[in-house]
Design a protein around this motif. Structure first.
Motif, PDB file in Angstrom:
ATOM      1  N   ILE A 110       0.861  -1.174   0.000  1.00 47.02           N
ATOM      2  CA  ILE A 110       0.000   0.000   0.000  1.00 47.02           C
ATOM      3  C   ILE A 110       0.901   1.229   0.000  1.00 47.02           C
ATOM      4  CG2 ILE A 110      -1.873   1.207   1.183  1.00 47.02           C
ATOM      5  CD1 ILE A 110      -2.623  -1.579   0.166  1.00 47.02           C
ATOM      6  N   ALA A 111       0.682   2.150  -0.960  1.00 46.28           N
ATOM      7  CA  ALA A 111       1.666   3.206  -1.184  1.00 46.28           C
ATOM      8  C   ALA A 111       1.026   4.576  -1.400  1.00 46.28           C
ATOM      9  CB  ALA A 111       2.534   2.834  -2.390  1.00 46.28           C
ATOM     10  N   LEU A 135       3.927   4.711   3.950  1.00 47.00           N
ATOM     11  CA  LEU A 135       2.702   5.435   4.307  1.00 47.00           C
ATOM     12  C   LEU A 135       2.866   6.949   4.321  1.00 47.00           C
ATOM     13  CD1 LEU A 135       1.487   3.055   7.161  1.00 47.00           C
ATOM     14  CD2 LEU A 135       0.646   3.188   4.809  1.00 47.00           C
ATOM     15  N   GLN A 136       3.764   7.473   3.505  1.00 45.99           N
ATOM     16  CA  GLN A 136       4.020   8.909   3.551  1.00 45.99           C
ATOM     17  C   GLN A 136       2.753   9.725   3.328  1.00 45.99           C
ATOM     18  OE1 GLN A 136       6.433  10.282   0.124  1.00 45.99           O
ATOM     19  NE2 GLN A 136       6.283   8.195  -0.649  1.00 45.99           N
ATOM     20  N   GLY A 137       1.858   9.233   2.476  1.00 44.19           N
ATOM     21  CA  GLY A 137       0.635   9.976   2.190  1.00 44.19           C
ATOM     22  C   GLY A 137      -0.297  10.087   3.370  1.00 44.19           C
ATOM     23  N   PRO A 155      -0.833   5.467  16.399  1.00 50.15           N
ATOM     24  CA  PRO A 155      -0.043   4.250  16.177  1.00 50.15           C
ATOM     25  C   PRO A 155      -0.883   3.027  15.837  1.00 50.15           C
ATOM     26  CG  PRO A 155       0.801   5.448  18.061  1.00 50.15           C
ATOM     27  CD  PRO A 155      -0.465   6.150  17.653  1.00 50.15           C
ATOM     28  N   GLU A 156      -2.064   2.896  16.433  1.00 43.61           N
ATOM     29  CA  GLU A 156      -2.887   1.711  16.189  1.00 43.61           C
ATOM     30  C   GLU A 156      -3.328   1.588  14.731  1.00 43.61           C
ATOM     31  OE1 GLU A 156      -5.579   4.883  18.151  1.00 43.61           O
ATOM     32  OE2 GLU A 156      -3.527   4.091  18.398  1.00 43.61           O
ATOM     33  N   GLN A 157      -3.255   2.692  13.975  1.00 42.11           N
ATOM     34  CA  GLN A 157      -3.629   2.626  12.561  1.00 42.11           C
ATOM     35  C   GLN A 157      -2.628   1.795  11.755  1.00 42.11           C
ATOM     36  OE1 GLN A 157      -6.474   3.461  11.622  1.00 42.11           O
ATOM     37  NE2 GLN A 157      -7.082   5.552  12.076  1.00 42.11           N
ATOM     38  N   LEU A 158      -1.434   1.579  12.294  1.00 44.00           N
ATOM     39  CA  LEU A 158      -0.422   0.792  11.584  1.00 44.00           C
ATOM     40  C   LEU A 158      -0.480  -0.687  11.950  1.00 44.00           C
ATOM     41  CD1 LEU A 158       0.582   3.713  11.152  1.00 44.00           C
ATOM     42  CD2 LEU A 158       2.922   2.838  11.307  1.00 44.00           C
ATOM     43  N   VAL A 165       7.919   1.171   5.897  1.00 47.52           N
ATOM     44  CA  VAL A 165       9.057   2.063   5.691  1.00 47.52           C
ATOM     45  C   VAL A 165       8.537   3.499   5.636  1.00 47.52           C
ATOM     46  CG1 VAL A 165      10.899   2.781   4.123  1.00 47.52           C
ATOM     47  CG2 VAL A 165      10.447   0.347   4.469  1.00 47.52           C
ATOM     48  N   LEU A 166       9.111   4.355   6.443  1.00 45.04           N
ATOM     49  CA  LEU A 166       8.825   5.788   6.423  1.00 45.04           C
ATOM     50  C   LEU A 166      10.153   6.532   6.461  1.00 45.04           C
ATOM     51  CD1 LEU A 166       5.891   5.948   8.991  1.00 45.04           C
ATOM     52  CD2 LEU A 166       5.739   6.693   6.618  1.00 45.04           C
TER      53      LEU A 166
END
Length: 287
Positions: A110-111, A135-137, A155-158, A165-166
């Motif tokens: 997912i990008a 997940l930069q977006g 954090p729980e969204q990850l 990778v960020l």
């Protein structure tokens, strides 16, 4: 033997520079890198229907979600970092638009780069296989004029991603926040440009220094790093070896402009030596 499969979901971008525009976005840089690494790549992409996506990504299987516009950034490098302005955003990729035939990919990446990948996409793919992300977006927001700034994500969204990778830039330079996010992802990497990358794994934190490079254009280096890193994990290498490999390909990439920075066969062969699990750990220290 069939090639392993790599699915990317995100937006094609137009990146405006002083010399005009060029195509980019994680789907482009990571997709071309994954193909160079031998993967069969499928890309679910959102952009305007008249964009030459098949020319930008030759060899990929491409599914286009037509949008009124293509995500467009104006980028300016300054002494205090990159300044971005978002001039247009493509249509959201809703989960019901993605065929179940894509769910079986070996790597599901997912990008998001702006607002194109809603959180619900994570829920669609979580039961399907190994889910990874850049997940930069999700860490960007912008004002009414499109000026981009950073935002925090709970954090729980990850939770549920296997590897993320960020960049340190994505996190507004906040390593304490990075450590909090790393607590919910099994393998978490923060790239730090020419300084290298920081790996969080099994409760430990380790810095891997980047090889020296003649930098012409850093754009896309993080996406190339991510595709190389995820592919090395997929092939059974340890996270440490995967970071060494990805660091080397990212360092090669900054010597060229735009999508020409995608790794060559020779560079992949040279970097492949770093996948040796028996190499001494001279690139950083556990903290």
């Amino acid at each position: 033997m069939h090639a392993r499969t790599y699915l990317l979901v995100g937006a094609l971008t137009r990146d405006l520079t002083k010399d005009g525009f060029r195509y980019g976005g994680t789907v482009a840089y990571a997709g071309l890198t994954a193909m160079a690494l031998g993967y069969s790549v499928t890309i679910f992409i959102t952009c305007a229907p008249d964009e030459p996506v098949h020319e930008v990504l030759p060899g990929a299987t491409i599914h286009i979600l037509d949008s009124l516009t293509t995500t467009t950034f104006r980028n300016q490098n300054t002494s205090s970092g990159r300044v971005q302005q978002l001039l247009g955003t493509a249509r959201h990729i809703q989960p019901n638009k993605i065929s179940q035939t894509f769910y079986s990919a070996d790597i599901i990446h997912i990008a998001p780069v702006a607002d194109e990948c809603p959180w619900e996409l994570r829920e669609v793919f979580l039961p399907r296989g190994r889910l990874v992300a850049t997940l930069q977006g999700w860490f960007r927001t912008w004002d009414s004029s499109g000026m981009v700034s950073h935002q925090r994500v709970p954090p729980e969204q990850l939770a549920g991603f296997y590897a993320v990778v960020l960049s340190l830039e994505d996190l507004d330079g906040d390593l304490a926040y990075a450590r909090t996010l790393a607590g919910v992802v099994p393998i978490f990497v923060v790239t730090e440009g020419h300084l290298g990358a920081r790996l969080f794994w099994q409760g430990s934190e380790r810095i891997f220094l980047s090889p020296e490079a003649q930098e012409k254009d850093p754009c896309g280096a993080g996406d190339i790093f991510a595709a190389a890193f995820f592919s090395a994990l997929d092939q059974g290498h340890s996270p440490g070896a995967a970071v060494r490999f990805a660091n080397r390909l990212a360092a090669f990439s900054v010597s060229r402009l735009g999508l020409a920075s995608v790794p060559t066969a020779s560079e992949i062969q040279q970097a492949g030596i770093l996948l040796d699990e028996n190499l001494p750990h001279t690139s950083g220290t556990w903290t």
